[in-house]
Write a protein that holds these residues in place. Structure first.
Motif, PDB file in Angstrom:
ATOM      1  N   LYS A 147     -11.525  -0.494   0.610  1.00 16.13           N
ATOM      2  CA  LYS A 147     -12.273   0.534  -0.123  1.00 16.13           C
ATOM      3  C   LYS A 147     -11.969   0.471  -1.624  1.00 16.13           C
ATOM      4  CE  LYS A 147     -12.418   4.626   1.729  1.00 16.13           C
ATOM      5  NZ  LYS A 147     -12.034   5.996   2.136  1.00 16.13           N
ATOM      6  N   LEU A 148     -10.730   0.150  -1.972  1.00 14.43           N
ATOM      7  CA  LEU A 148     -10.320   0.087  -3.381  1.00 14.43           C
ATOM      8  C   LEU A 148     -10.680  -1.241  -4.050  1.00 14.43           C
ATOM      9  CD1 LEU A 148      -6.845   1.813  -3.039  1.00 14.43           C
ATOM     10  CD2 LEU A 148      -8.866   2.732  -4.222  1.00 14.43           C
ATOM     11  N   PHE A 167      -3.871   0.869  -7.996  1.00 14.13           N
ATOM     12  CA  PHE A 167      -4.590  -0.264  -7.395  1.00 14.13           C
ATOM     13  C   PHE A 167      -5.900  -0.535  -8.124  1.00 14.13           C
ATOM     14  CE2 PHE A 167      -2.062  -0.044  -3.349  1.00 14.13           C
ATOM     15  CZ  PHE A 167      -1.667  -1.370  -3.376  1.00 14.13           C
ATOM     16  N   GLU A 168      -6.599   0.505  -8.519  1.00 11.60           N
ATOM     17  CA  GLU A 168      -7.851   0.310  -9.259  1.00 11.60           C
ATOM     18  C   GLU A 168      -7.599  -0.425 -10.575  1.00 11.60           C
ATOM     19  OE1 GLU A 168      -9.297   4.334  -9.382  1.00 11.60           O
ATOM     20  OE2 GLU A 168     -10.133   4.197  -7.342  1.00 11.60           O
ATOM     21  N   ARG A 194      -8.000   0.997   3.475  1.00 17.45           N
ATOM     22  CA  ARG A 194      -7.800   1.595   2.150  1.00 17.45           C
ATOM     23  C   ARG A 194      -7.902   0.538   1.067  1.00 17.45           C
ATOM     24  NH1 ARG A 194      -2.221   2.967   0.007  1.00 17.45           N
ATOM     25  NH2 ARG A 194      -2.687   3.540  -2.133  1.00 17.45           N
ATOM     26  N   MET A 195      -7.272  -0.623   1.288  1.00 19.53           N
ATOM     27  CA  MET A 195      -7.329  -1.705   0.299  1.00 19.53           C
ATOM     28  C   MET A 195      -8.758  -2.228   0.148  1.00 19.53           C
ATOM     29  SD  MET A 195      -4.300  -1.908  -0.925  1.00 19.53           S
ATOM     30  CE  MET A 195      -4.349  -0.129  -0.696  1.00 19.53           C
ATOM     31  N   ASN A 214      -0.204   3.855  -5.684  1.00 17.69           N
ATOM     32  CA  ASN A 214      -1.283   4.823  -5.450  1.00 17.69           C
ATOM     33  C   ASN A 214      -2.658   4.218  -5.771  1.00 17.69           C
ATOM     34  OD1 ASN A 214      -1.950   5.260  -8.249  1.00 17.69           O
ATOM     35  ND2 ASN A 214      -0.225   6.675  -8.418  1.00 17.69           N
ATOM     36  N   ASP A 215      -3.701   4.945  -5.419  1.00 17.77           N
ATOM     37  CA  ASP A 215      -5.063   4.436  -5.574  1.00 17.77           C
ATOM     38  C   ASP A 215      -5.407   4.112  -7.029  1.00 17.77           C
ATOM     39  OD1 ASP A 215      -5.244   4.818  -2.856  1.00 17.77           O
ATOM     40  OD2 ASP A 215      -6.835   6.326  -2.960  1.00 17.77           O
ATOM     41  N   ALA A 216      -5.051   4.989  -7.949  1.00 14.64           N
ATOM     42  CA  ALA A 216      -5.363   4.752  -9.367  1.00 14.64           C
ATOM     43  C   ALA A 216      -4.695   3.470  -9.867  1.00 14.64           C
ATOM     44  CB  ALA A 216      -4.927   5.948 -10.207  1.00 14.64           C
ATOM     45  N   PRO A 266       0.797  -1.232   0.000  1.00 17.10           N
ATOM     46  CA  PRO A 266       0.000   0.000   0.000  1.00 17.10           C
ATOM     47  C   PRO A 266       0.827   1.280   0.000  1.00 17.10           C
ATOM     48  CG  PRO A 266      -0.967  -1.576   1.500  1.00 17.10           C
ATOM     49  CD  PRO A 266       0.353  -2.159   1.044  1.00 17.10           C
ATOM     50  N   THR A 323      -3.249   8.761   5.162  1.00 18.30           N
ATOM     51  CA  THR A 323      -4.590   8.635   4.593  1.00 18.30           C
ATOM     52  C   THR A 323      -5.696   8.663   5.638  1.00 18.30           C
ATOM     53  OG1 THR A 323      -4.610   6.213   4.684  1.00 18.30           O
ATOM     54  CG2 THR A 323      -3.647   7.235   2.704  1.00 18.30           C
TER      55      THR A 323
END
Length: 160
Positions: A70-71, A28-29, A67-68, A24-26, A20, A60
């Motif tokens: 949520k993603l 991971f998506e 976070r993981m 970044n979030d993008a 993590p 965060t």
């Protein structure tokens, strides 16, 4: 590569976003989407150290696991590596989502990063397997040593 080895009897491609704190979030998506579209696993170092969890909270305002989740990373395709700092709720979530956990006792001991709560994970129904981590945190990458260490640590934690 996924397409090339899709039906190979001996090779399985797995996506490996490191952790993590390095992705970044993008990204991971994109990893989650690619894993779902191709029915491949995701290999992720998760809650390896207390410092990782603390850093995630500072950056965060949530634990890396949250976070993981949520993603969408916490799903049946996930192989979560280490998992030494899990709450009971996170353990239940791993089981509920059908995740696997790779327990790396030699690496965790060498780095003094913590202990994976294997009995709790197994009791909840999570698939737990053994891993070695990498050469930087494991002197021999020997699975027989991992088995022995896991058995000894398990006794230490259960009967102490």
């Amino acid at each position: 590569m996924i397409k090339q080895y899709k039906n190979h009897p001996l090779i399985q491609v797995t996506l490996g976003p490191h952790a993590p704190y390095t992705v970044n979030d993008a990204q991971f998506e994109r990893v989650v989407k690619m894993a779902q579209e191709n029915n491949v696993k995701i290999h992720l170092h998760l809650h390896e150290t207390a410092a990782e969890v603390e850093s995630g909270l500072k950056e965060t305002n949530q634990r890396p696991f949250a976070r993981m989740e949520k993603l969408g990373v916490i799903n049946p395709n996930l192989i979560a590596v280490h998992c030494t700092h899990l709450t009971d709720g996170e353990i239940a979530s791993l089981a509920k989502h059908g995740c696997s956990v790779a327990h790396c006792p030699e690496s965790n001991a060498k780095l003094a990063s913590g202990y994976c709560p294997v009995p709790k994970l197994v009791q909840q129904g999570t698939n737990v397997c053994l891993g070695t981590d990498g050469a930087a945190s494991n002197n021999d990458l020997d699975m027989f040593v991992e088995m022995r260490t896991s058995a000894l640590f398990g006794k230490l934690h259960e009967f102490n």
